[in-house]
Design a protein around this motif. Sequence first.
Motif, PDB file in Angstrom:
ATOM      1  N   LYS A  23      37.236  30.632  37.709  1.00  8.40           N
ATOM      2  CA  LYS A  23      36.584  29.590  38.496  1.00  8.40           C
ATOM      3  C   LYS A  23      35.073  29.646  38.329  1.00  8.40           C
ATOM      4  CE  LYS A  23      40.087  28.764  42.005  1.00  8.40           C
ATOM      5  NZ  LYS A  23      40.363  28.622  43.445  1.00  8.40           N
ATOM      6  N   LEU A  24      34.470  28.452  38.243  1.00  9.89           N
ATOM      7  CA  LEU A  24      33.045  28.360  37.983  1.00  9.89           C
ATOM      8  C   LEU A  24      32.219  28.891  39.151  1.00  9.89           C
ATOM      9  CD1 LEU A  24      30.697  27.345  36.241  1.00  9.89           C
ATOM     10  CD2 LEU A  24      30.996  25.093  37.267  1.00  9.89           C
ATOM     11  N   ARG A  25      32.705  28.738  40.379  1.00  9.46           N
ATOM     12  CA  ARG A  25      31.899  29.143  41.536  1.00  9.46           C
ATOM     13  C   ARG A  25      31.789  30.662  41.652  1.00  9.46           C
ATOM     14  NH1 ARG A  25      35.809  27.841  46.732  1.00  9.46           N
ATOM     15  NH2 ARG A  25      37.686  28.882  45.957  1.00  9.46           N
ATOM     16  N   TRP A  26      32.579  31.415  40.908  1.00  8.54           N
ATOM     17  CA  TRP A  26      32.503  32.877  40.936  1.00  8.54           C
ATOM     18  C   TRP A  26      31.871  33.414  39.661  1.00  8.54           C
ATOM     19  CZ3 TRP A  26      38.274  32.880  42.565  1.00  8.54           C
ATOM     20  CH2 TRP A  26      38.372  32.510  43.920  1.00  8.54           C
ATOM     21  N   TYR A  27      31.030  32.601  39.017  1.00 10.89           N
ATOM     22  CA  TYR A  27      30.346  33.030  37.800  1.00 10.89           C
ATOM     23  C   TYR A  27      28.856  33.121  38.078  1.00 10.89           C
ATOM     24  CZ  TYR A  27      28.766  33.127  32.945  1.00 10.89           C
ATOM     25  OH  TYR A  27      28.181  33.472  31.768  1.00 10.89           O
ATOM     26  N   CYS A  28      28.242  34.219  37.639  1.00 15.00           N
ATOM     27  CA  CYS A  28      26.799  34.420  37.789  1.00 15.00           C
ATOM     28  C   CYS A  28      26.153  34.234  36.429  1.00 15.00           C
ATOM     29  CB  CYS A  28      26.518  35.827  38.340  1.00 15.00           C
ATOM     30  SG  CYS A  28      24.753  36.191  38.501  1.00 15.00           S
ATOM     31  N   CYS A  31      23.384  37.059  35.426  1.00 15.36           N
ATOM     32  CA  CYS A  31      23.950  38.328  34.948  1.00 15.36           C
ATOM     33  C   CYS A  31      25.019  38.117  33.886  1.00 15.36           C
ATOM     34  CB  CYS A  31      24.557  39.102  36.117  1.00 15.36           C
ATOM     35  SG  CYS A  31      23.398  39.413  37.475  1.00 15.36           S
ATOM     36  N   GLN A  32      25.431  36.826  33.682  1.00 10.88           N
ATOM     37  CA  GLN A  32      26.500  36.475  32.745  1.00 10.88           C
ATOM     38  C   GLN A  32      27.765  37.281  33.048  1.00 10.88           C
ATOM     39  OE1 GLN A  32      25.100  36.786  28.736  1.00 10.88           O
ATOM     40  NE2 GLN A  32      23.480  35.253  29.022  1.00 10.88           N
ATOM     41  N   LYS A  33      28.141  37.241  34.318  1.00 14.55           N
ATOM     42  CA  LYS A  33      29.316  37.988  34.776  1.00 14.55           C
ATOM     43  C   LYS A  33      30.259  37.037  35.500  1.00 14.55           C
ATOM     44  CE  LYS A  33      30.764  41.871  37.664  1.00 14.55           C
ATOM     45  NZ  LYS A  33      31.659  42.433  36.632  1.00 14.55           N
ATOM     46  N   GLN A  34      31.541  37.118  35.141  1.00 14.09           N
ATOM     47  CA  GLN A  34      32.581  36.313  35.763  1.00 14.09           C
ATOM     48  C   GLN A  34      33.393  37.182  36.726  1.00 14.09           C
ATOM     49  OE1 GLN A  34      33.650  32.777  35.258  1.00 14.09           O
ATOM     50  NE2 GLN A  34      34.553  33.467  37.179  1.00 14.09           N
ATOM     51  N   CYS A  35      33.441  36.763  37.983  1.00 14.40           N
ATOM     52  CA  CYS A  35      34.240  37.473  38.981  1.00 14.40           C
ATOM     53  C   CYS A  35      35.577  36.764  39.177  1.00 14.40           C
ATOM     54  CB  CYS A  35      33.479  37.557  40.304  1.00 14.40           C
ATOM     55  SG  CYS A  35      31.893  38.416  40.162  1.00 14.40           S
ATOM     56  N   ARG A  36      36.610  37.552  39.557  1.00 17.71           N
ATOM     57  CA  ARG A  36      37.949  36.979  39.644  1.00 17.71           C
ATOM     58  C   ARG A  36      38.230  36.342  40.998  1.00 17.71           C
ATOM     59  NH1 ARG A  36      39.626  41.633  36.703  1.00 17.71           N
ATOM     60  NH2 ARG A  36      40.482  42.594  38.572  1.00 17.71           N
ATOM     61  N   ASP A  37      37.552  36.793  42.039  1.00 24.89           N
ATOM     62  CA  ASP A  37      37.824  36.246  43.370  1.00 24.89           C
ATOM     63  C   ASP A  37      36.538  36.266  44.192  1.00 24.89           C
ATOM     64  OD1 ASP A  37      37.513  38.938  43.907  1.00 24.89           O
ATOM     65  OD2 ASP A  37      39.648  39.308  44.218  1.00 24.89           O
ATOM     66  N   GLU A  38      36.649  35.757  45.418  1.00 24.60           N
ATOM     67  CA  GLU A  38      35.469  35.639  46.283  1.00 24.60           C
ATOM     68  C   GLU A  38      34.927  36.990  46.688  1.00 24.60           C
ATOM     69  OE1 GLU A  38      34.165  33.135  50.309  1.00 24.60           O
ATOM     70  OE2 GLU A  38      36.252  33.152  49.599  1.00 24.60           O
ATOM     71  N   CYS A  43      30.612  41.117  46.297  1.00 25.41           N
ATOM     72  CA  CYS A  43      30.158  42.464  45.969  1.00 25.41           C
ATOM     73  C   CYS A  43      29.129  42.447  44.841  1.00 25.41           C
ATOM     74  CB  CYS A  43      31.351  43.334  45.573  1.00 25.41           C
ATOM     75  SG  CYS A  43      32.508  43.657  46.923  1.00 25.41           S
ATOM     76  N   HIS A  44      29.325  41.549  43.889  1.00 19.45           N
ATOM     77  CA  HIS A  44      28.362  41.461  42.793  1.00 19.45           C
ATOM     78  C   HIS A  44      27.004  40.978  43.294  1.00 19.45           C
ATOM     79  CE1 HIS A  44      26.499  40.468  38.974  1.00 19.45           C
ATOM     80  NE2 HIS A  44      26.323  39.226  39.393  1.00 19.45           N
TER      81      HIS A  44
END
Length: 389
Positions: A23-28, A31-38, A43-44
């Motif tokens: 999901k795009l809303r969990w991408y920074c 930092c170019q980091k993709q998170c899997r959930d909210e 935490c990131h």
Amino acid sequence: MGKADFLSPKAIANRIKSKGLQKLRWYCQMCQKQCRDENGFKCHCMSESHQRQLLLASENPQRFLNYFSTEFRNDFLELLRRRFGTKRVHNNIVYNEYISHREHIHMNATQWETLTDFTKWLGREGFCKVDETPKGWYIQYIDRDPETIRRQQELERKKKQDLDDEEKTAKFIEKQVRRGLEGKELETPVYTELSRESEEEKVAFNLNKGASTSIAASSKTSVLGPNALKTVGEVVKRKESSHTSGQSKEKKKKSALDEIMELEEEKKRTARTDYWLQPEIIVKIVTKKLGEKYHKKKAVVKEVIDKYTAVVKMLDSGDKLKLDQTHLETVIPAPGKKVLVLNGGYRGNEGILESINEKSFSATITIDSGPLKGRRVEGVLYEDISKLA
């Protein structure tokens, strides 16, 4: 608790989850980091590395915005140039293919808020030709490569040189004709009044010019002798030679007219359009948006709407779908089967497939309908013909 082993079930499950797009809303983007959930994204955002990136961006935010915008524009135009060339294509199709790459620059990190704004900006800056239709925005890449421009200039120079040669040839012929006519006086015809002595007398016209000349020649020979016969023979030969030269000129004129007609027919044959859908042809669905149930399945075109959209009926299930022509492709039957020509000068004519050339992706057909019935056409592209239902 220590980190899970590389081959442990938990590590394998984490790697499977991290594959593909998230999901795009969990991408920074910073930092170019993709998170899997909210929870992971939260935490990131609280991590020390993210806070350091925010401090760096706050010092000069415009520089980061310009960097991401430039990278997004270059990658988008490179994909458009390499994948579609100078073809007219829907902007959403290019964008969907662009974001399928996992490491792409997200649009929310650029100066453009929507894809429509980015498309309008491309048109204003002269990178693409853009036009708005009821189906959305279409873009066409403008190739400004120096090698391409040089090739186009060479073609234009060659065409201009050919035209100059034709003009020189025409002037030379005109000069030769003018030189041949010099010193020759044109014979002016003498017109006499048509009259008869009495009203009962019939007026007779002798249209056989050759007979009159031969009679006159025979009467002259009887008076003037054999020398006059030679002169009359020379006159007749001159007239015959002039007659044959006139016929040859007419033939040349006819051949030039035939060449012009052939050129016009060739232009019609090479005339192409950007739409090709026709009723009662077999097509194949190539889009994956409808799921595996319809992907790579064949259907019959029942109705064509606005030249670019078709209502198709599936051959296996009988379901009816409304699809754009970009989601469909033509079907090439076995040799000997009937096909319909969809583009070019023979558009709308039915034909019989004779052979297929896999190297050039073309086919040879024989026209089976219309005034051109029986004509053999070679080098017809795959996308210009399709199997008839």
